[in-house]
Design an enzyme around this catalytic site. Structure first.
Site, PDB file in Angstrom:
ATOM      1  N   ASN A  15       9.098   9.859   3.894  1.00 11.56           N
ATOM      2  CA  ASN A  15       9.858   9.284   5.022  1.00 11.56           C
ATOM      3  C   ASN A  15      11.274   9.854   5.073  1.00 11.56           C
ATOM      4  O   ASN A  15      11.793  10.130   6.164  1.00 11.56           O
ATOM      5  CB  ASN A  15       9.884   7.758   4.927  1.00 11.56           C
ATOM      6  N   HIS A 110       7.755  -0.332   6.394  1.00  7.31           N
ATOM      7  CA  HIS A 110       6.728  -0.980   5.580  1.00  7.31           C
ATOM      8  C   HIS A 110       5.345  -0.561   6.099  1.00  7.31           C
ATOM      9  O   HIS A 110       5.127  -0.567   7.314  1.00  7.31           O
ATOM     10  CB  HIS A 110       6.885  -2.503   5.668  1.00  7.31           C
TER      11      HIS A 110
HETATM   12  C1  GAR Z   1       5.762   4.380   2.380  1.00 12.72           C
HETATM   13  O1  GAR Z   1       4.428   4.151   2.774  1.00 12.72           O
HETATM   14  C2  GAR Z   1       6.628   3.174   2.678  1.00 12.72           C
HETATM   15  O2  GAR Z   1       6.283   2.544   3.882  1.00 12.72           O
HETATM   16  C3  GAR Z   1       6.309   2.309   1.498  1.00 12.72           C
HETATM   17  O3  GAR Z   1       6.307   3.182   0.406  1.00 12.72           O
HETATM   18  C4  GAR Z   1       5.873   4.465   0.853  1.00 12.72           C
HETATM   19  C5  GAR Z   1       6.906   5.469   0.419  1.00 12.72           C
HETATM   20  O4  GAR Z   1       6.465   6.767   0.718  1.00 12.72           O
HETATM   21  N1  GAR Z   1       7.263   1.245   1.354  1.00 12.72           N
HETATM   22  C6  GAR Z   1       6.926   0.025   0.924  1.00 12.72           C
HETATM   23  O5  GAR Z   1       5.804  -0.286   0.563  1.00 12.72           O
HETATM   24  C7  GAR Z   1       8.072  -0.979   0.906  1.00 12.72           C
HETATM   25  N2  GAR Z   1       7.559  -2.310   0.924  1.00 12.72           N
HETATM   26  P1  GAR Z   1       7.520   7.966   0.769  1.00 12.72           P
HETATM   27  O6  GAR Z   1       8.323   7.889  -0.538  1.00 12.72           O
HETATM   28  O7  GAR Z   1       6.653   9.181   0.817  1.00 12.72           O
HETATM   29  O8  GAR Z   1       8.385   7.796   1.979  1.00 12.72           O
END
Ligand code: GAR
Length: 217
Positions: A15, A110
């Site tokens: 992200n 999320h």
């Molecule tokens: C993503 O899917 C984000 O939405 C989630 O962790 C992942 C991080 O991926 N966040 C949560 O679950 C927060 N409650 P990334 O490090 O590749 O962005």
């Protein structure tokens, strides 16, 4: 003048990458000023360095309390003159210390359609529950976990042969679209928080109904 964003990330940072890419291509009127991680080995720090963005660690457990930890994070964000904070895979519950430093300016993404499935391992929970759709949510952060006013949601179908990983990947592709968009609305000054509701002004309604499986009536 665009947003000056500080990103808090614990993990791989896909992200974060979407925000970096959107900002560098000009689609998002923002500069990512600093990436702060609680995990010294987080790949998100490497992504920041590769993009020429400051990468700082505020290690979890170094401070005596969650509030003291957030104090240290706020110090870093202030040093980089951040005006907006984006949590991107940040696995810590932030405290009022951080929220008071950036009132109405802290966002989170999320991987579920809140208020369903807050917390962790939510793609597996969605599959276990048997929902036909899942998705992702960008919301303003308040003191409760995965709870504040919702800015944008994206919906994806759940397939019969999905695993938590395949569903997570489908959701993640949408995360990478809605997070830059939510921040761009903020950059354009188009978001107004009215109780639990976030109003986008002028309105920008999304597409229509979805069914899964198909409905022929
Ligand atoms: C993503 O899917 C984000 O939405 C989630 O962790 C992942 C991080 O991926 N966040 C949560 O679950 C927060 N409650 P990334 O490090 O590749 O962005």
């Amino acid at each position: 003048m665009g947003l000056r964003v500080g990103v808090l990330a614990s993990g791989s940072g896909s992200n974060l990458q979407a925000l970096l890419d959107a900002a560098s291509s000009g689609r998002l009127d923002a500069r990512i000023e600093v990436v702060v991680s609680d995990m010294p080995d987080a790949f998100s720090l490497e992504r920041a360095r590769r993009a020429g963005v400051a990468a700082e660690v505020v290690a979890w457990g170094a401070a005596p309390s969650r509030e003291a930890h957030d104090d240290a994070v706020v110090d870093v964000l202030r040093r980089h003159q951040v005006d907006t904070v984006a949590l991107a895979g940040y696995l810590r519950l932030v405290t009022p210390v951080l929220l008071a430093a950036f009132p109405g300016r802290v966002l989170n993404i999320h991987p579920a359609l809140l208020p369903s499935f807050p917390g962790l391992h939510v793609q597996a929970a969605a599959l276990e529950h048997g929902v036909k759709f899942s998705g992702c949510t960008v919301h303003f952060v308040d003191e409760e976990m995965d709870h504040g006013p919702i800015v944008i949601q994206a919906v994806v179908p759940v397939r019969d042969d999905d695993t938590p990983e395949s569903l997570a990947a489908r959701i993640l592709r949408e995360e990478h679209r809605i997070y830059p968009q939510a921040l761009q609305y903020l950059a354009e000054g188009r978001l107004r928080i009215d109780g639990r509701r976030v109003v986008v002004d002028p309105p920008s309604p999304g597409s229509g109904s979805l069914h899964n499986p198909a409905v022929k009536f």
